[in-house]
Write a protein that holds these residues in place. Structure first.
Motif, PDB file in Angstrom:
ATOM      1  N   LEU A 108       0.847  -1.201   0.000  1.00 42.09           N
ATOM      2  CA  LEU A 108       0.000   0.000   0.000  1.00 42.09           C
ATOM      3  C   LEU A 108       0.879   1.247   0.000  1.00 42.09           C
ATOM      4  O   LEU A 108       0.597   2.223  -0.713  1.00 42.09           O
ATOM      5  CB  LEU A 108      -0.924   0.002   1.223  1.00 42.09           C
ATOM      6  CG  LEU A 108      -2.106  -0.967   1.151  1.00 42.09           C
ATOM      7  CD1 LEU A 108      -2.778  -1.114   2.521  1.00 42.09           C
ATOM      8  CD2 LEU A 108      -3.134  -0.492   0.118  1.00 42.09           C
ATOM      9  N   ALA A 109       1.973   1.197   0.775  1.00 39.19           N
ATOM     10  CA  ALA A 109       2.880   2.358   0.846  1.00 39.19           C
ATOM     11  C   ALA A 109       3.409   2.688  -0.554  1.00 39.19           C
ATOM     12  O   ALA A 109       3.476   3.866  -0.943  1.00 39.19           O
ATOM     13  CB  ALA A 109       4.029   2.059   1.798  1.00 39.19           C
ATOM     14  N   ASP A 110       3.768   1.661  -1.328  1.00 36.49           N
ATOM     15  CA  ASP A 110       4.260   1.903  -2.703  1.00 36.49           C
ATOM     16  C   ASP A 110       3.186   2.586  -3.539  1.00 36.49           C
ATOM     17  O   ASP A 110       3.470   3.501  -4.308  1.00 36.49           O
ATOM     18  CB  ASP A 110       4.608   0.570  -3.387  1.00 36.49           C
ATOM     19  CG  ASP A 110       5.886  -0.018  -2.829  1.00 36.49           C
ATOM     20  OD1 ASP A 110       6.639   0.715  -2.155  1.00 36.49           O
ATOM     21  OD2 ASP A 110       6.119  -1.225  -3.064  1.00 36.49           O
ATOM     22  N   GLU A 111       1.942   2.116  -3.392  1.00 37.55           N
ATOM     23  CA  GLU A 111       0.850   2.694  -4.195  1.00 37.55           C
ATOM     24  C   GLU A 111       0.555   4.133  -3.754  1.00 37.55           C
ATOM     25  O   GLU A 111       0.321   5.006  -4.585  1.00 37.55           O
ATOM     26  CB  GLU A 111      -0.428   1.838  -4.071  1.00 37.55           C
ATOM     27  CG  GLU A 111      -0.274   0.406  -4.558  1.00 37.55           C
ATOM     28  CD  GLU A 111       0.046   0.312  -6.058  1.00 37.55           C
ATOM     29  OE1 GLU A 111      -0.596   1.027  -6.840  1.00 37.55           O
ATOM     30  OE2 GLU A 111       0.945  -0.475  -6.414  1.00 37.55           O
ATOM     31  N   PHE A 112       0.598   4.381  -2.426  1.00 39.80           N
ATOM     32  CA  PHE A 112       0.368   5.748  -1.933  1.00 39.80           C
ATOM     33  C   PHE A 112       1.419   6.691  -2.524  1.00 39.80           C
ATOM     34  O   PHE A 112       1.119   7.811  -2.910  1.00 39.80           O
ATOM     35  CB  PHE A 112       0.458   5.819  -0.404  1.00 39.80           C
ATOM     36  CG  PHE A 112      -0.641   5.083   0.319  1.00 39.80           C
ATOM     37  CD1 PHE A 112      -1.962   5.171  -0.099  1.00 39.80           C
ATOM     38  CD2 PHE A 112      -0.360   4.306   1.446  1.00 39.80           C
ATOM     39  CE1 PHE A 112      -2.974   4.502   0.579  1.00 39.80           C
ATOM     40  CE2 PHE A 112      -1.365   3.637   2.128  1.00 39.80           C
ATOM     41  CZ  PHE A 112      -2.669   3.735   1.692  1.00 39.80           C
ATOM     42  N   LYS A 113       2.659   6.206  -2.579  1.00 39.84           N
ATOM     43  CA  LYS A 113       3.749   7.038  -3.115  1.00 39.84           C
ATOM     44  C   LYS A 113       3.476   7.402  -4.567  1.00 39.84           C
ATOM     45  O   LYS A 113       3.618   8.553  -4.965  1.00 39.84           O
ATOM     46  CB  LYS A 113       5.070   6.263  -3.028  1.00 39.84           C
ATOM     47  CG  LYS A 113       5.981   6.817  -1.955  1.00 39.84           C
ATOM     48  CD  LYS A 113       7.312   6.120  -1.953  1.00 39.84           C
ATOM     49  CE  LYS A 113       7.725   5.906  -0.506  1.00 39.84           C
ATOM     50  NZ  LYS A 113       8.686   4.829  -0.337  1.00 39.84           N
ATOM     51  N   LYS A 114       3.056   6.374  -5.345  1.00 44.30           N
ATOM     52  CA  LYS A 114       2.770   6.619  -6.772  1.00 44.30           C
ATOM     53  C   LYS A 114       1.701   7.696  -6.918  1.00 44.30           C
ATOM     54  O   LYS A 114       1.727   8.491  -7.844  1.00 44.30           O
ATOM     55  CB  LYS A 114       2.267   5.333  -7.449  1.00 44.30           C
ATOM     56  CG  LYS A 114       3.368   4.357  -7.778  1.00 44.30           C
ATOM     57  CD  LYS A 114       2.781   3.164  -8.534  1.00 44.30           C
ATOM     58  CE  LYS A 114       3.631   1.935  -8.312  1.00 44.30           C
ATOM     59  NZ  LYS A 114       2.906   0.685  -8.512  1.00 44.30           N
ATOM     60  N   GLN A 115       0.746   7.703  -5.984  1.00 42.43           N
ATOM     61  CA  GLN A 115      -0.357   8.675  -6.075  1.00 42.43           C
ATOM     62  C   GLN A 115      -0.055   9.973  -5.323  1.00 42.43           C
ATOM     63  O   GLN A 115      -0.942  10.803  -5.148  1.00 42.43           O
ATOM     64  CB  GLN A 115      -1.625   8.064  -5.489  1.00 42.43           C
ATOM     65  CG  GLN A 115      -2.008   6.813  -6.208  1.00 42.43           C
ATOM     66  CD  GLN A 115      -3.441   6.399  -5.902  1.00 42.43           C
ATOM     67  OE1 GLN A 115      -4.160   7.049  -5.172  1.00 42.43           O
ATOM     68  NE2 GLN A 115      -3.846   5.286  -6.475  1.00 42.43           N
ATOM     69  N   GLU A 116       1.185  10.069  -4.816  1.00 46.15           N
ATOM     70  CA  GLU A 116       1.637  11.248  -4.059  1.00 46.15           C
ATOM     71  C   GLU A 116       0.724  11.554  -2.877  1.00 46.15           C
ATOM     72  O   GLU A 116       0.471  12.710  -2.537  1.00 46.15           O
ATOM     73  CB  GLU A 116       1.772  12.468  -4.981  1.00 46.15           C
ATOM     74  CG  GLU A 116       2.828  12.226  -6.038  1.00 46.15           C
ATOM     75  CD  GLU A 116       3.053  13.396  -6.958  1.00 46.15           C
ATOM     76  OE1 GLU A 116       2.475  14.468  -6.709  1.00 46.15           O
ATOM     77  OE2 GLU A 116       3.805  13.240  -7.920  1.00 46.15           O
TER      78      GLU A 116
END
Ligand code: SAM
Length: 287
Positions: A108-116
């Motif tokens: 989830l952290a990786d996806e949050f990063k992608k979405q800033e």
């Protein structure tokens, strides 16, 4: 580097402050930070057994299985359904309550990063083996050994609590969530791993919906389900799945022997997602 904000002493709930490699409260209760960066906030008096939660073996079976990626659609679903209230400059404070070895929170952290999307992430589990594994996997999340039964956190310090295939304690989730904070429950659906269960058990118990009469202090705001096939391609993969589930303890000898003969297994993943929002006293929209 993880930060140790939003934590309180598990003995007296006083704030904890960082002193060298320990967190200390004003009464002098002190908790050491492990070399890999996690913190143990489960005092002996809160333990029901010497080594609570998932064992070292169960944690490594789960880690192996999850790393095969068959449950990655769970991460995608959570991201797709993520509430859009948290797009401002303040970080969204997230607790994964019963985080296991950290697979979901890490992805989830990786996806949050992608979405800033800015987040402050806490992962908590009662199993020290699970938390130790999680802290090796992801160095930017705060990993805590603790219990959902008594969260080592002050009131209203969280925006989202995730409880994935875990053991929810709604009163604690309610206490630690901010006004109108969200709780996500992810649970197995009726057909989840049905093909494996049909081999393991002579008959399948009828499915019982959990919390069908609602959850005190919360209103259901969103519901969805995943239902998809996946295949395990070796006996090793099949055994890893079996050993990370309670079926390994519940199934009969004959059932487990039948599973040992398989070299491939087609399975169904059926997973339910329920998003709840904390209701506040006097809220006329509350259920
Ligand atoms: C089925 S596993 C799910 C782990 C993770 N959420 C996942 O889906 O991969 C349940 C987890 O809950 C943890 N657990 C059991 N009782 C707990 C409690 N009272 N507080 C926090 N975690 C608990 C176990 O140690 C285990 O890691």
């Amino acid at each position: 580097m993880p930060t140790f904000e939003h934590l309180s002493c598990p003995i007296d709930r006083l704030p904890l402050s960082l002193q060298e490699r320990s967190l200390v409260c004003a009464h002098g209760h002190s908790f050491d930070i492990a070399k890999s960066g996690y913190i143990n906030l489960l005092p002996v008096q809160n333990k029901r057994s010497k080594d609570p939660g998932d064992s070292k073996d169960m944690v490594s079976y789960r880690q192996f299985f999850l790393n095969l990626g068959h449950y990655f659609p769970v991460v995608k679903n959570i991201i797709d359904q993520w509430p859009d209230d948290f797009t401002g400059s303040a970080a969204c404070r997230i607790l994964d309550a019963g985080c296991g070895e950290g697979y979901y929170l890490h992805h989830l952290a990786d996806e949050f990063k992608k979405q800033e999307l800015k987040t402050h992430r806490l992962g908590l589990d009662i199993s020290k083996w699970a938390v130790a594994a999680a802290s090796k996997r992801d160095k930017e999340t705060t990993w805590i050994v603790g219990s959902n039964a008594s969260l080592p956190m002050p009131d209203a310090c969280l925006d989202v609590v995730l409880c994935l295939f875990g053991f929810p304690v709604f009163s604690e989730f309610h206490r630690t969530l901010s006004e109108r904070g969200y709780l996500l429950l992810v649970e197995s659906g009726e057909d989840h791993l049905i093909e494996l269960r049909q081999i393991l058990y002579p008959s399948i118990h009828p499915f019982k919906e959990t919390h069908s009469s609602g959850v005190d202090g919360f209103k259901l705001v969103k519901e969805s389900s995943l239902h998809y096939p996946f295949t395990l391609n070796s006996q090793d993969e099949i055994q890893h799945l079996l050993c990370m589930t309670p079926h390994i303890h519940k199934a009969s000898y004959e059932g487990k022997e039948a599973v040992k003969k398989l070299s491939t297994l087609n399975l169904t993943a059926n997973i339910n997602f329920r998003w709840y929002q904390k209701t506040i006293v006097g809220d006329h929209n509350a259920e």
